[in-house]
Design a protein around this motif. Structure first.
Motif, short mmCIF file in Angstrom:
data_model
loop_
_atom_site.label_atom_id
_atom_site.label_comp_id
_atom_site.label_asym_id
_atom_site.label_seq_id
_atom_site.Cartn_x
_atom_site.Cartn_y
_atom_site.Cartn_z
N VAL A 85 50.29 32.54 37.10
CA VAL A 85 49.82 32.87 38.44
C VAL A 85 48.67 31.94 38.80
CG1 VAL A 85 50.47 35.32 38.32
CG2 VAL A 85 48.17 34.61 37.61
N PHE A 86 48.42 31.82 40.08
CA PHE A 86 47.24 31.12 40.58
C PHE A 86 46.15 32.15 40.85
CE2 PHE A 86 44.63 29.69 44.17
CZ PHE A 86 44.14 28.49 43.66
N VAL A 87 44.95 31.88 40.34
CA VAL A 87 43.81 32.78 40.53
C VAL A 87 42.86 32.13 41.55
CG1 VAL A 87 41.83 33.90 39.44
CG2 VAL A 87 44.00 33.71 38.20
N TRP A 91 37.84 35.16 43.27
CA TRP A 91 38.02 36.17 42.24
C TRP A 91 37.24 35.82 40.96
CZ3 TRP A 91 44.01 37.38 41.99
CH2 TRP A 91 44.45 37.80 43.26
N ALA A 92 37.08 34.53 40.71
CA ALA A 92 36.49 34.09 39.45
C ALA A 92 35.04 33.66 39.60
CB ALA A 92 37.31 32.92 38.88
N ALA A 93 34.43 33.95 40.74
CA ALA A 93 33.04 33.54 40.95
C ALA A 93 32.11 34.22 39.95
CB ALA A 93 32.62 33.88 42.38
N GLY A 102 33.27 30.16 43.37
CA GLY A 102 34.19 30.42 42.27
C GLY A 102 35.20 29.28 42.10
N THR A 103 35.59 29.05 40.87
CA THR A 103 36.51 27.96 40.57
C THR A 103 37.94 28.48 40.48
OG1 THR A 103 34.79 26.84 39.26
CG2 THR A 103 37.08 26.15 38.90
N PRO A 104 38.85 28.00 41.32
CA PRO A 104 40.25 28.41 41.19
C PRO A 104 40.79 28.01 39.82
CG PRO A 104 39.86 27.22 43.25
CD PRO A 104 38.64 27.04 42.41
N ALA A 177 41.53 34.08 30.90
CA ALA A 177 40.09 34.22 31.19
C ALA A 177 39.40 35.27 30.34
CB ALA A 177 39.87 34.51 32.68
N ASN A 178 39.84 35.42 29.08
CA ASN A 178 39.22 36.45 28.24
C ASN A 178 37.81 36.09 27.77
OD1 ASN A 178 42.50 36.85 27.21
ND2 ASN A 178 41.36 38.54 28.12
N HIS A 179 37.34 34.88 28.11
CA HIS A 179 35.97 34.49 27.77
C HIS A 179 35.01 34.81 28.91
CE1 HIS A 179 37.53 31.34 30.26
NE2 HIS A 179 36.38 30.69 30.30
N LYS A 180 35.54 35.25 30.05
CA LYS A 180 34.69 35.54 31.20
C LYS A 180 33.96 36.87 31.02
CE LYS A 180 36.02 32.07 33.93
NZ LYS A 180 35.09 31.05 34.45
N PRO A 181 32.81 37.05 31.70
CA PRO A 181 32.12 38.34 31.65
C PRO A 181 33.03 39.47 32.13
CG PRO A 181 30.70 36.66 32.63
CD PRO A 181 32.06 36.04 32.48
N GLU A 182 32.76 40.65 31.64
CA GLU A 182 33.62 41.79 31.94
C GLU A 182 33.76 42.03 33.44
OE1 GLU A 182 33.99 46.57 30.85
OE2 GLU A 182 32.49 45.31 29.87
N ALA A 183 32.66 41.89 34.17
CA ALA A 183 32.72 42.14 35.62
C ALA A 183 33.66 41.15 36.31
CB ALA A 183 31.32 42.05 36.22
N VAL A 184 33.65 39.90 35.86
CA VAL A 184 34.53 38.89 36.45
C VAL A 184 35.98 39.18 36.09
CG1 VAL A 184 35.10 36.43 36.53
CG2 VAL A 184 32.70 37.16 36.46
N GLN A 185 36.21 39.57 34.83
CA GLN A 185 37.57 39.91 34.43
C GLN A 185 38.09 41.10 35.23
OE1 GLN A 185 38.88 39.69 30.34
NE2 GLN A 185 36.85 39.03 29.68
N ASN A 186 37.22 42.07 35.45
CA ASN A 186 37.64 43.25 36.25
C ASN A 186 38.01 42.84 37.68
OD1 ASN A 186 37.24 44.98 34.10
ND2 ASN A 186 35.18 45.58 34.73
N ARG A 187 37.22 41.93 38.25
CA ARG A 187 37.49 41.48 39.61
C ARG A 187 38.84 40.77 39.68
NH1 ARG A 187 33.88 37.21 40.70
NH2 ARG A 187 32.18 38.71 40.55
#
Length: 218
Positions: A85-87, A91-93, A102-104, A177-187
């Motif tokens: 998928v494209f993110v 969403w990833a900010a 945020g970076t696509p 994106a499992n290295h991202k902070p939890e809040a970003v992953q949730n978003r």
């Protein structure tokens, strides 16, 4: 294929389990001198083997132009990619940053099988391997078996060549994106759920599944 630590598989069971549900990929064969590689889309059957990476069965038409290259160098790569998928960037900010910063990115699962290819031309062996491949795709039956010299498919054997690929190495990647902070992953997970475009549900499942693993990289 670049594989960051946070995108690498947790264990062999992860990529084997995913590959078991995927049976269409692209076979890359080294080209003859001065030529680019040949890339052949194809269905295949993957058989896992205890203590080994496993084996792949496929077949292609005899007129396929890649045979000379394959026989010149039997080391090949079977690439399988799905659940992509494209993110969107917002969403990833990062937390606290403007959404437009945020970076696509892309999410995807990918397994690459390095193999040694064996070309099968013996009619009886071809028939046996073709029947195994059909059984994978059509376990309910309904199609006559291939048998040498017998109708309806025996006469077609000469027009096919079967590939038996012995897998010698595997590279696998689950980029979610499992290295991202939890809040970003949730978003991101919430965005996938809301968008519900093709592939979003599978990508979100991978993201949540890998987060739930106690050995997941954070």
């Amino acid at each position: 294929m670049l594989i960051h630590p946070w995108d690498s598989v947790h264990d062999d069971d992860e990529w084997r389990g995913w590959l078991t549900g995927h049976d269409f990929g692209q076979l890359a064969v080294n080209g003859l001198p001065g030529e680019p590689p040949w890339v052949q889309p194809m269905h295949f059957r993957y058989d896992s083997q205890p203590g080994r990476y496993g084996q792949v069965i496929a077949h292609l038409a005899r007129p396929n132009p890649m045979w000379a290259a394959l026989e010149g160098n039997p080391t090949v790569l079977l690439s399988v990619v799905d659940d992509y998928v494209f993110v969107p960037g917002p969403w990833a900010a990062p937390e606290g940053a403007p959404a437009e910063h945020g970076t696509p990115t892309s999410f995807y699962a990918a397994v690459q099988l390095r193999c040694t290819a064996w070309v099968v031309d013996d009619p009886a062996e071809k028939a046996e391997l073709l029947n195994r491949q059909v059984a994978h795709f059509q376990p309910e039956g309904g199609t006559a078996p291939v048998a040498v010299g017998e109708a309806p498919f025996g006469r077609l054997l000469s027009g096919l060549r079967v590939l038996r690929l012995d897998v010698t190495d595997v590279r696998a990647k689950f980029k979610y994106a499992n290295h991202k902070p939890e809040a970003v992953q949730n978003r991101i997970a919430d965005g996938l759920a809301r968008r519900a475009a093709p592939g979003d549900a599978a990508a979100r499942t991978h993201q949540l599944r890998r987060r739930a693993r106690p050995d997941a990289t954070t």
